[in-house]
Design a protein around this motif. Structure first.
Motif, PDB file in Angstrom:
ATOM      1  N   UNK A  27     -38.934  -9.364  58.131  1.00  0.00           N
ATOM      2  CA  UNK A  27     -39.048  -9.559  59.266  1.00  0.00           C
ATOM      3  C   UNK A  27     -38.069  -8.997  60.486  1.00  0.00           C
ATOM      4  N   UNK A  28     -36.843  -9.354  59.851  1.00  0.00           N
ATOM      5  CA  UNK A  28     -35.685  -8.785  60.688  1.00  0.00           C
ATOM      6  C   UNK A  28     -35.971  -7.383  61.085  1.00  0.00           C
ATOM      7  N   UNK A  29     -36.482  -6.635  60.158  1.00  0.00           N
ATOM      8  CA  UNK A  29     -36.470  -5.005  60.455  1.00  0.00           C
ATOM      9  C   UNK A  29     -37.729  -4.951  61.484  1.00  0.00           C
ATOM     10  N   UNK A  30     -38.581  -5.594  61.300  1.00  0.00           N
ATOM     11  CA  UNK A  30     -39.846  -5.629  62.334  1.00  0.00           C
ATOM     12  C   UNK A  30     -39.354  -6.014  63.786  1.00  0.00           C
ATOM     13  N   UNK A  31     -38.804  -7.206  63.751  1.00  0.00           N
ATOM     14  CA  UNK A  31     -38.632  -7.662  65.284  1.00  0.00           C
ATOM     15  C   UNK A  31     -37.105  -7.089  65.865  1.00  0.00           C
ATOM     16  N   UNK A  32     -36.179  -6.448  64.959  1.00  0.00           N
ATOM     17  CA  UNK A  32     -34.942  -5.815  65.485  1.00  0.00           C
ATOM     18  C   UNK A  32     -35.495  -4.388  65.902  1.00  0.00           C
ATOM     19  N   UNK A  33     -36.115  -3.594  64.972  1.00  0.00           N
ATOM     20  CA  UNK A  33     -36.467  -2.256  65.152  1.00  0.00           C
ATOM     21  C   UNK A  33     -37.634  -1.946  66.202  1.00  0.00           C
ATOM     22  N   UNK A  34     -38.781  -2.528  65.561  1.00  0.00           N
ATOM     23  CA  UNK A  34     -39.916  -2.197  65.823  1.00  0.00           C
ATOM     24  C   UNK A  34     -40.452  -2.999  67.360  1.00  0.00           C
ATOM     25  N   UNK A  35     -39.427  -3.908  67.620  1.00  0.00           N
ATOM     26  CA  UNK A  35     -39.809  -4.812  69.133  1.00  0.00           C
ATOM     27  C   UNK A  35     -38.675  -4.700  69.779  1.00  0.00           C
ATOM     28  N   UNK A  36     -37.516  -5.173  69.292  1.00  0.00           N
ATOM     29  CA  UNK A  36     -36.162  -5.308  70.251  1.00  0.00           C
ATOM     30  C   UNK A  36     -35.759  -3.670  70.481  1.00  0.00           C
ATOM     31  N   UNK A  37     -35.612  -3.174  69.661  1.00  0.00           N
ATOM     32  CA  UNK A  37     -35.123  -1.672  70.027  1.00  0.00           C
ATOM     33  C   UNK A  37     -36.329  -0.772  70.672  1.00  0.00           C
ATOM     34  N   UNK A  38     -37.271  -0.970  70.501  1.00  0.00           N
ATOM     35  CA  UNK A  38     -38.300  -0.212  70.991  1.00  0.00           C
ATOM     36  C   UNK A  38     -38.475  -0.351  72.647  1.00  0.00           C
ATOM     37  N   UNK A  39     -38.301  -1.684  72.941  1.00  0.00           N
ATOM     38  CA  UNK A  39     -38.564  -1.992  74.248  1.00  0.00           C
ATOM     39  C   UNK A  39     -37.328  -1.631  74.973  1.00  0.00           C
ATOM     40  N   UNK A  40     -36.033  -1.752  74.554  1.00  0.00           N
ATOM     41  CA  UNK A  40     -35.003  -1.108  75.135  1.00  0.00           C
ATOM     42  C   UNK A  40     -35.095   0.374  75.221  1.00  0.00           C
ATOM     43  N   UNK A  41     -35.373   0.923  74.203  1.00  0.00           N
ATOM     44  CA  UNK A  41     -35.672   2.460  74.095  1.00  0.00           C
ATOM     45  C   UNK A  41     -36.388   2.792  75.628  1.00  0.00           C
ATOM     46  N   UNK A  42     -37.564   2.103  75.608  1.00  0.00           N
ATOM     47  CA  UNK A  42     -38.401   2.491  76.720  1.00  0.00           C
ATOM     48  C   UNK A  42     -37.623   2.078  77.968  1.00  0.00           C
ATOM     49  N   UNK A  43     -36.914   1.135  78.312  1.00  0.00           N
ATOM     50  CA  UNK A  43     -36.209   0.895  79.366  1.00  0.00           C
ATOM     51  C   UNK A  43     -35.248   2.063  79.653  1.00  0.00           C
ATOM     52  N   UNK A  44     -34.476   2.298  78.466  1.00  0.00           N
ATOM     53  CA  UNK A  44     -33.518   3.322  78.625  1.00  0.00           C
ATOM     54  C   UNK A  44     -34.088   4.982  79.050  1.00  0.00           C
ATOM     55  N   UNK A  45     -35.078   5.073  78.343  1.00  0.00           N
ATOM     56  CA  UNK A  45     -35.946   6.515  78.925  1.00  0.00           C
ATOM     57  C   UNK A  45     -36.497   6.371  80.095  1.00  0.00           C
ATOM     58  N   UNK A  46     -36.877   5.210  80.643  1.00  0.00           N
ATOM     59  CA  UNK A  46     -37.546   5.230  82.005  1.00  0.00           C
ATOM     60  C   UNK A  46     -36.287   5.455  82.826  1.00  0.00           C
ATOM     61  N   UNK A  47     -35.101   4.644  82.766  1.00  0.00           N
ATOM     62  CA  UNK A  47     -34.055   4.937  83.373  1.00  0.00           C
ATOM     63  C   UNK A  47     -33.591   6.464  83.417  1.00  0.00           C
ATOM     64  N   UNK A  48     -33.842   7.204  82.597  1.00  0.00           N
ATOM     65  CA  UNK A  48     -33.382   8.686  82.276  1.00  0.00           C
ATOM     66  C   UNK A  48     -34.422   9.151  83.171  1.00  0.00           C
TER      67      UNK A  48
END
Length: 224
Positions: free
Chosen positions: A61-82
Motif C-alpha cells: 500500500x505504501x508503494x502505491x500511495x507514495x509512488x503511484x499517487x503522491x509522486x505522480x500528482x506532484x510530477x504532473x504539477x512540476x512538469x506543468x510549471x516547466x
C-alpha cells in the motif's frame, strides 16, 4: 521579475515536498481518518486493486500511495510549471527586465542585456553585438544623469521619451532592442488571439471559458 522568482520558488518547494513530504502528508491523512473514525490501511500490506481484487499486485500500500499517487500528482504539477515557465522563457523575462526604466533604472544590468540581443540573430550583426556593451555603458551614464528619465513607468514610456528627445538616433542599438522587446509582447498576444479563432469556431460557439482556455493552451503548445 517577482513572478519569475515566485515560480522558481514554487517549483523548488514542490520538488522538496516530493522528496521529503510523504511522511508529513501521511500523518495529516491519519489524523483526519482518526478524527472521523475512518479505516486506515496498513501500509505494509499488499495493495489490492479494487477493479481486480483477486489479482496480485506484488506491491505494498505504501508503494502505491507514495509512488503511484503522491509522486505522480506532484510530477504532473512540476512538469506543468516547466511547460508554462520553461528556462528559456524565464531567462528572456530576466533579460527584458534589465531594460526597465522603473525606479531610476535600478534594474539596469549591462552583462545581461547583450544576452537578450543574442535572441535576435537576424537583427544584430556580429560587429553590432561587439559594440553593444560600450553603447550600453554610454546609454546608462546618459540616462542616469538626465532627470527626465527618472520617473518612467515602463518600456513604452522609455521608448517614447527616447524618440521625443532624439536620443534614439544616438543609441541606435539600445533603441532597436527596445522595439524588439515591445513587439515580442504584442506578437505573443496576437498568437493567443489566432489560437482562439482556430479553437472557437462556429461549431464550438458555446464552448465554456475553461474548455476554451485549455484548448488554446494545448494548441499553442503544439504550434510553439
Amino acid at each position: 521579475m517577482n513572478a519569475v522568482e515566485l515560480v522558481s520558488s514554487t517549483k523548488n518547494q514542490l520538488e522538496k515536498f516530493r522528496l521529503d513530504g510523504f511522511n508529513e502528508f501521511l500523518e495529516k491523512v491519519n489524523s483526519f481518518c482518526d478524527m472521523y473514525e475512518l479505516e486506515v490501511k496498513k501500509l505494509d500490506d499488499e495493495y489490492v486493486n479494487p477493479r481486480w481484487p483477486r489479482r496480485k499486485t506484488n506491491i505494498t500500500n505504501r508503494h502505491y500511495y507514495e509512488y503511484d499517487c503522491f509522486n505522480a500528482v506532484l510530477d504532473l504539477k512540476i512538469q506543468e510549471f516547466g511547460n508554462r515557465f520553461n528556462e528559456v522563457t524565464s531567462k528572456l523575462l530576466v533579460c527584458m527586465s534589465c531594460l526597465s526604466p522603473c525606479d531610476n533604472i535600478s534594474a539596469f544590468d549591462i552583462p545581461n542585456i547583450p544576452k537578450l540581443a543574442e535572441k535576435y540573430p537576424y537583427d544584430f550583426i556580429e560587429e553590432e553585438k561587439r559594440r553593444f556593451p560600450v553603447q550600453l555603458g554610454n546609454y546608462f551614464n546618459f540616462v542616469k544623469k538626465d532627470k527626465k528619465f527618472a520617473n518612467l513607468d515602463g518600456l513604452s514610456s522609455l521608448v517614447r521619451l527616447m524618440v521625443s528627445t532624439n536620443i534614439h538616433v544616438t543609441f541606435t542599438l539600445v533603441y532597436r532592442l527596445l522595439k524588439l522587446v515591445l513587439v515580442l509582447s504584442v506578437a505573443t498576444v496576437e498568437r493567443c488571439f489566432s489560437a482562439m479563432k482556430n479553437v472557437k469556431t462556429d461549431l464550438r460557439n458555446r464552448i465554456g471559458d475553461e474548455n476554451l482556455s485549455n484548448s488554446c493552451i494545448l494548441l499553442l503548445d503544439i504550434v510553439l
